[in-house]
Write an enzyme that holds these catalytic residues in place. Structure first.
Site, short mmCIF file in Angstrom:
data_model
loop_
_atom_site.label_atom_id
_atom_site.label_comp_id
_atom_site.label_asym_id
_atom_site.label_seq_id
_atom_site.Cartn_x
_atom_site.Cartn_y
_atom_site.Cartn_z
N ASP A 1 0.89 -1.16 0.00
CA ASP A 1 0.00 0.00 0.00
C ASP A 1 0.93 1.21 0.00
OD1 ASP A 1 -1.68 2.10 0.58
OD2 ASP A 1 -2.20 1.42 2.60
N LYS B 1 2.90 11.43 -3.47
CA LYS B 1 1.89 10.73 -4.26
C LYS B 1 0.92 11.71 -4.93
CE LYS B 1 -1.48 7.04 -3.46
NZ LYS B 1 -1.89 6.08 -2.41
N GLU C 1 -7.18 0.80 -4.19
CA GLU C 1 -7.11 0.64 -2.74
C GLU C 1 -8.40 0.08 -2.14
OE1 GLU C 1 -5.83 4.57 -1.76
OE2 GLU C 1 -3.84 4.19 -2.57
N ASP D 1 -12.66 5.09 2.49
CA ASP D 1 -11.20 5.13 2.69
C ASP D 1 -10.71 6.57 2.73
OD1 ASP D 1 -8.46 4.99 2.59
OD2 ASP D 1 -8.36 3.63 0.89
#
Ligand code: AMP
Length: 626
Positions: free
Chosen positions: A8, A70, A170, A192
């Site tokens: 992850d 990211k 994800e 999430d």
């Protein structure tokens, strides 16, 4: 078979797991921690630090410490301009690519290079843990990552010497981890909220099959935003009292940001938190200290807008999945920020469900990635993973309208083909313009690229058959092929990096499509009607020449008259009149056809007035510009 680890690669924290004895296990890093901050730093001596050690020295070295990278991966500078102002380090533009400058190193790095360092550390620590060199991984990305962001993530793996066997979303990974022991069909919502990204997905889980039925999110909504509202609050309060804006000083801002995150985390279990930052700055009066109490109530008030954004996206995901509260069997919380009490409360109200927190929100995504790794290495059987496209994909056709080939939320991998034709007589080239988005008109969608197919044998319009194929692989990466069925000539393109679509754009596009649905429909109808009219005029004129001496002069004159009228209206935007006159021409043509047969005393054998290729022509390309 060597081990395939699951990673992850988070905005704030990363986590690696692996299948051991048929069970997913989180791999502790070299420091003994189960998650690793996604932070890379360079020191004065040009040493490279990754993880906790990099994060710890960030206060002293903010210009050479890179976190939240990211947010920039696979994105163009224009898209990240506003965000780059929010990060304390130097983001610059090289070409249209984002680069991150390190003063100590005297050079710039791409986000892929920085992410590669994080991946390398995770893989090295995993190699130590497993006692064998790790070379293959499954890496997760937010569901809303576009093609370019997925490619860039793969590139980061390559730079790290890791082969990324599969990129998975994800929330899908979270569902994999969650659904492992499930038997019955269930509809679950995955919420999430991590450090920098937010995803909501609705999945159908059961019998080892995971199908994403809808997904939406915002790649710029996460724990960092919650930290920022606290930073702003503290900085404003301090400015009012001391007249100094701490946000202008990189080191002070870094300390403030850390204190804000700490306070935020404390406020998840306590109702108030004390912030204490001695020697935060100095004025002519001497050193200044920041001391402040933040209550949970104040924090929730400051975060109202952020909570509202989460709410809207939950509602969107449920709407897309056509799922009401009572359809949901389970709501699963993922990501560190899902621990915020106001967030839990919001999810409870918006979904009507008690959120499930049995899975560790920091580890569940990586566990899912490890399970997928196990599937690929053959260790895990009986699991089939189905994912979906976040936006519709299509091609430009005549009149600048989009013909959708792969609708939004189509399960991938997928393969779709459609036959198109030319718009002009003798046209030997077609330009394939690939678009992504939910709107009807080309200009309202995102252009992913164009390519040209030449060498089509000259033929009347509508005759050539160009087969266009869209292929989306399991990683969500699109390839488009166009083939002229007559000559067998073929051209193809893989969409990668040519153009990137930011998540805000994706969100905006979906919202715009809904807002503009009616007017888009009208515009599309206007263009379709004009196209139909042009096509009919072409056929009618052809018939007038071909049947010159076989039909009665009266019926011919009638056709010519209504044709002239139709051509006149075609110059206007009066769609209704065009439609009426179009019908008029059709009737006149039919009448002319009848006189042909009554003259010859024969029964009709073919319907000349119809589109001769209507079994294959779905749409027509605009002639490509020379
Ligand atoms: P992730 O990317 O899933 O690791 O999430 C990291 C984010 O979760 C960071 O913004 C953290 O500040 C936040 N976070 C972690 N624990 C908590 C907590 N107990 N309460 C609120 N936020 C948290």
């Amino acid at each position: 078979m060597t081990k395939v680890i699951g990673i992850d690669l988070g905005t704030t924290n990363s986590c690696a797991s692996v299948m051991e004895g048929g069970k997913p296990t989180v791999i502790a890093n070299a420091e003994g921690l189960r998650t690793t901050p996604s932070v890379v730093a360079f020191t004065k001596n040009k040493d490279q630090l990754v993880g906790q050690i990099a994060k710890r020295q960030a206060v002293m070295n903010p210009e050479n410490t890179f976190g939240s990278v990211k947010r920039f991966i696979g994105r163009r500078t224009e898209e990240v301009e506003t965000e780059s102002k929010e990060v304390p380090y130097n983001v610059e533009s090289v070409g249209s690519k984002v680069k991150i400058k390190s003063t100590w190193m005297g050079k710039s790095f791409s986000p892929e290079e920085i992410s590669a360092n994080v991946l390398r550390k995770l893989a090295d620590d995993a190699s130590k843990y497993l006692g064998e060199t790790v070379t293959q991984a499954v890496v997760t990305v937010p569901a809303y990552f576009n093609d370019s962001q997925r490619q860039a993530t793969k590139d980061a793996g390559k730079i790290a010497g890791l082969e990324i066997l599969r990129i998975i979303n994800e929330p899908t990974a979270a569902a994999l981890a969650y659904g492992l022991d499930k038997k019955d069909a269930e509809k679950i919502l995955i919420f999430d909220l991590g450090g920098g990204t937010f995803d909501v997905s609705i999945l159908e889980v059961g019998d080892g099959v995971f199908e994403v039925i809808s997904t939406c999110g915002d790649a710029h909504l996460g724990g960092d935003n919650f930290d920022k509202v606290l930073v702003d609050h503290m900085a404003e309060t301090f400015k009012k009292e001391e007249g100094v804006d701490l946000r202008k000083d990189a080191q002070a801002l870094q300390r403030l940001t850390e204190a804000a995150e700490k306070a935020k985390i404390e406020l998840s279990s306590a109702t108030q938190s004390e912030v204490n930052l001695p020697f935060i700055t100095a004025t002519a009066d001497g050193p200044k200290h920041l001391t402040m109490t933040v209550t949970r109530g104040k924090f929730e008030e400051l975060a109202t807008n952020l909570i509202d954004r989460c709410k809207q996206l939950i509602q969107q995901a449920m709407k897309d999945a056509k799922a009401s509260k009572s359809d949901l069997n389970e709501v699963v919380m993922v990501g560190g920020s899902s621990r915020i009490p106001a967030v839990l409360e919001l999810v409870k109200v918006a979904t009507g469900q008690e959120p499930n927190q049995t899975v560790n929100p920091d580890e569940v995504v990586s566990i899912g990635a490890a399970i997928q790794g196990g599937v690929l290495s053959g260790e895990v059987k009986d699991i089939l993973l189905l994912d979906v496209t976040p936006l519709s994909l299509g091609v430009e056709t005549m009149g600048s309208v989009v013909n959708v080939m792969v609708p939004r939320n189509t399960t991938i991998p997928t393969h779709k083909t459609e036959i198109y034709s030319t718009a002009m007589d003798g046209q030997t080239t077609v330009e394939i313009h690939i678009l992504q988005g939910e709107r009807q008109m080309v200009s309202d969608n995102k252009s992913l690229g164009t390519f040209r197919l030449d060498g089509i044998p000259a033929a009347p319009r509508g005759v050539p058959q160009v087969e266009v194929a869209f292929d989306i692989d399991a990683n969500g990466i699109l390839s488009v092929t166009a083939k002229d069925k007559g000559s067998g000539k073929e051209q193809s393109v893989t969409i990668s990096g040519a153009s990137t679509l930011s998540d805000n754009e994706v969100k905006q596009m979906v919202m715009d499509a809904e807002t503009n649905a009616d007017s888009d429909q009208r515009k599309r109808k206007a263009i379709d009607t004009k196209n139909q009219a042009e096509s009919l005029i072409y056929q009618a004129e052809k018939q007038l020449v071909e049947l010159e001496n076989k039909v009665t002069p009266e019926s011919k004159t009638k056709v010519e008259l209504v044709l002239t009228e139709l051509k006149e209206t075609l110059q206007t935007d009066n769609t209704q009149q065009i439609e009426e006159r179009l019908e008029g021409v059709k009737t006149a043509l039919m009448e002319m056809g009848e006189t042909l047969y009554s003259r010859q005393g024969e029964t009709p054998q073919s319907e000349e007035a119809n589109d001769e290729n209507d079994d294959v022509i779905d749409a027509e390309f605009v002639e490509s510009p020379k």
